[in-house]
Write a protein that holds these residues in place. Structure first.
Motif, PDB file in Angstrom:
ATOM      1  N   CYS A 350       0.938  -1.184  -0.044  1.00  0.00           N
ATOM      2  CA  CYS A 350       0.028  -0.030  -0.049  1.00  0.00           C
ATOM      3  C   CYS A 350       0.728   1.409  -0.026  1.00  0.00           C
ATOM      4  O   CYS A 350       0.420   2.561  -0.083  1.00  0.00           O
ATOM      5  CB  CYS A 350      -0.917   0.016   1.112  1.00  0.00           C
ATOM      6  SG  CYS A 350      -0.288  -0.182   2.650  1.00  0.00           S
ATOM      7  N   HIS A 352       3.044   2.308   2.416  1.00  0.00           N
ATOM      8  CA  HIS A 352       3.575   2.683   3.845  1.00  0.00           C
ATOM      9  C   HIS A 352       4.747   2.365   4.061  1.00  0.00           C
ATOM     10  O   HIS A 352       5.026   0.797   3.692  1.00  0.00           O
ATOM     11  CB  HIS A 352       2.409   2.402   4.942  1.00  0.00           C
ATOM     12  CG  HIS A 352       1.100   3.150   4.569  1.00  0.00           C
ATOM     13  ND1 HIS A 352      -0.002   2.623   4.081  1.00  0.00           N
ATOM     14  CD2 HIS A 352       0.993   4.650   4.671  1.00  0.00           C
ATOM     15  CE1 HIS A 352      -0.788   3.678   4.215  1.00  0.00           C
ATOM     16  NE2 HIS A 352      -0.512   4.796   4.324  1.00  0.00           N
ATOM     17  N   CYS A 369      -2.366  -3.521   7.302  1.00  0.00           N
ATOM     18  CA  CYS A 369      -1.388  -2.278   7.189  1.00  0.00           C
ATOM     19  C   CYS A 369      -1.667  -1.662   8.670  1.00  0.00           C
ATOM     20  O   CYS A 369      -2.888  -1.338   9.033  1.00  0.00           O
ATOM     21  CB  CYS A 369      -1.463  -1.362   6.035  1.00  0.00           C
ATOM     22  SG  CYS A 369      -0.786   0.091   6.301  1.00  0.00           S
ATOM     23  N   THR A 371      -1.592   1.437   9.297  1.00  0.00           N
ATOM     24  CA  THR A 371      -2.111   2.904   8.975  1.00  0.00           C
ATOM     25  C   THR A 371      -3.495   2.481   8.216  1.00  0.00           C
ATOM     26  O   THR A 371      -3.629   2.214   7.111  1.00  0.00           O
ATOM     27  CB  THR A 371      -1.409   3.544   7.946  1.00  0.00           C
ATOM     28  OG1 THR A 371      -0.202   3.361   8.031  1.00  0.00           O
ATOM     29  CG2 THR A 371      -1.650   4.752   8.093  1.00  0.00           C
TER      30      THR A 371
HETATM   31 ZN   LIG Z   1      -0.674   1.178   4.457  1.00  0.00          ZN
END
Ligand SMILES: [Zn+2]
Ligand SMILES: [Zn+2]
Length: 372
Positions: A350, A352, A369, A371
């Motif tokens: 993704c 991050h 993830c 986040t």
């Molecule tokens: Zn992420």
């Protein structure tokens, strides 16, 4: 505090008056006791005093063993107490014929002890966040946990004794409650030991989170078995226990979820180093601030492990040119031993970026993830 003082004064005065009255009316101590015991109003007043004394004792234990409570701990306590009370109200539907003073007393004792179990568990969980643990914490914690577990064991023993003597009654429920409490507290003690060992050692302990996970898994398994046993006992003695179905289901789900997590984690971390690319210094530089949100520490592009020939000059600030060299060096850097790469920034699909070891310990808990 003022309200508690007023409540205490009133409770004490009432109980004092009732007892003085009983002794004035009856000739001897024994008769006075019988008189008090027979009168419902008198019993209520005396029990009320008992409740006040329990609250005072609870606050004393809290001050001695826990000091001031943090806001979060107080919130947890209210949440859990509310849940425990509603749970018991539901349980009472099974034992409605046995509802009497004894039940109220037993329940108060249970709730009283539960509060300290919860506090112990919260304190152990907060160990990870505290940089330094004073000796007094260890003394208080070990004493408290030892006392609580011994009480749990004693009360389970007491419940088993009563049930075998008098046949099935509400003590079945209390016996199981204390078994569950003891299990949770033992798991917390295990965590406490792991955290303490971790703090004594200098290097980050790679396997700790895995051990914590297994500890939880075992505790969940024991709880599941306890719940199933409770379910069977109630089913045989009283009929289908509707209110426990939810607990059994929740415990079962939590246990299965953990098993699933374990399998997924094994899959996710098997070849982490190859699966997730190292974040290049350019990618790091593109971030507004290159902080790993898991550990809140800065992420630094990994240059020391790149082949010396390509990146000899690039050991200072990650210039764009060095970034290019780094990217080319990636296939080589993937094959290096994991031990030296624990704080390499890794990029998720993704986009991050997190430290390698932070990501690893995150994946142990959750496979998404960090986040959200
Ligand atoms: Zn992420
Ligand atoms: Zn980190």
């Amino acid at each position: 505090m003022a309200r508690l003082a007023v409540y205490g004064a009133i409770s004490t005065l009432l109980a004092g008056a009732v007892i003085a009255n009983a002794f004035a009316q009856r000739s001897n101590f024994y008769a006075a006791c019988i008189y008090l015991y027979r009168s419902n109003a008198c019993m209520m007043i005396i029990l009320n005093l008992g409740l006040f004394l329990t609250i005072i004792a609870g606050q004393l234990v809290q001050i001695i063993f826990f000091g001031n409570l943090r806001t979060l701990e107080v919130e947890h306590l209210y949440e859990r107490a509310w849940y425990a009370v509603t749970e018991t109200c539901l349980a009472m539907t099974i034992f409605k014929d046995e509802f009497d003073t004894r039940f109220v007393v037993m329940f108060t004792v249970l709730l009283f002890l539960k509060v300290f179990h919860w506090l112990c568990m919260d304190r152990v969980d907060s160990m990870e966040q505290s940089p330094e643990i004073p000796l007094s914490f260890h003394v208080r914690m070990v004493t408290m946990i030892a006392m609580l577990v011994s009480l749990d064991v004693l009360l389970v023993y007491h419940a088993v004794n009563i049930v075998t003597l008098k046949g099935p009654n509400m003590m079945i429920m209390f016996g199981f409650e204390y078994t569950l409490l003891a299990t949770s507290l033992m798991a917390s003690f295990g965590k406490y030991v792991l955290h303490t060992i971790d703090m004594r050692t200098e290097d980050p302990w790679e396997n700790k989170s895995m051990l914590l996970f297994y500890l939880d898994l075992v505790a969940d398994f024991v709880k599941l078995v306890t719940y199933l046993l409770f379910f069977m006992v109630i089913l045989v003695c009283y009929g289908l226990p509707l209110h426990i179905i939810r607990d059994v289901y929740m415990t079962m789900r939590s246990f299965l979820q953990k098993c699933k997590d374990l399998i997924q984690y094994r899959k996710a971390t098997r070849n982490m180093n190859e699966r997730y690319p190292d974040a290049s210094p350019a990618e790091l530089a593109a971030l507004s601030d290159p902080i790993c949100i898991i550990c809140r520490e800065e992420m630094v592009g990994h240059h020391s492990n790149a082949p010396a020939g390509q990146n000899a000059a690039g050991t200072t600030a990650p210039a764009p040119a060095a970034a290019g060299a780094q990217q080319q060096a990636r296939p080589a850097s993937n094959t290096r031993p994991t031990g030296s790469s624990t704080n390499v920034p890794k990029k998720l699909p993704c986009g991050h970026i997190f430290h390698f070891h932070c990501l690893k310990s995150w994946l142990e808990r959750q496979q998404s993830c960090p986040t959200w």
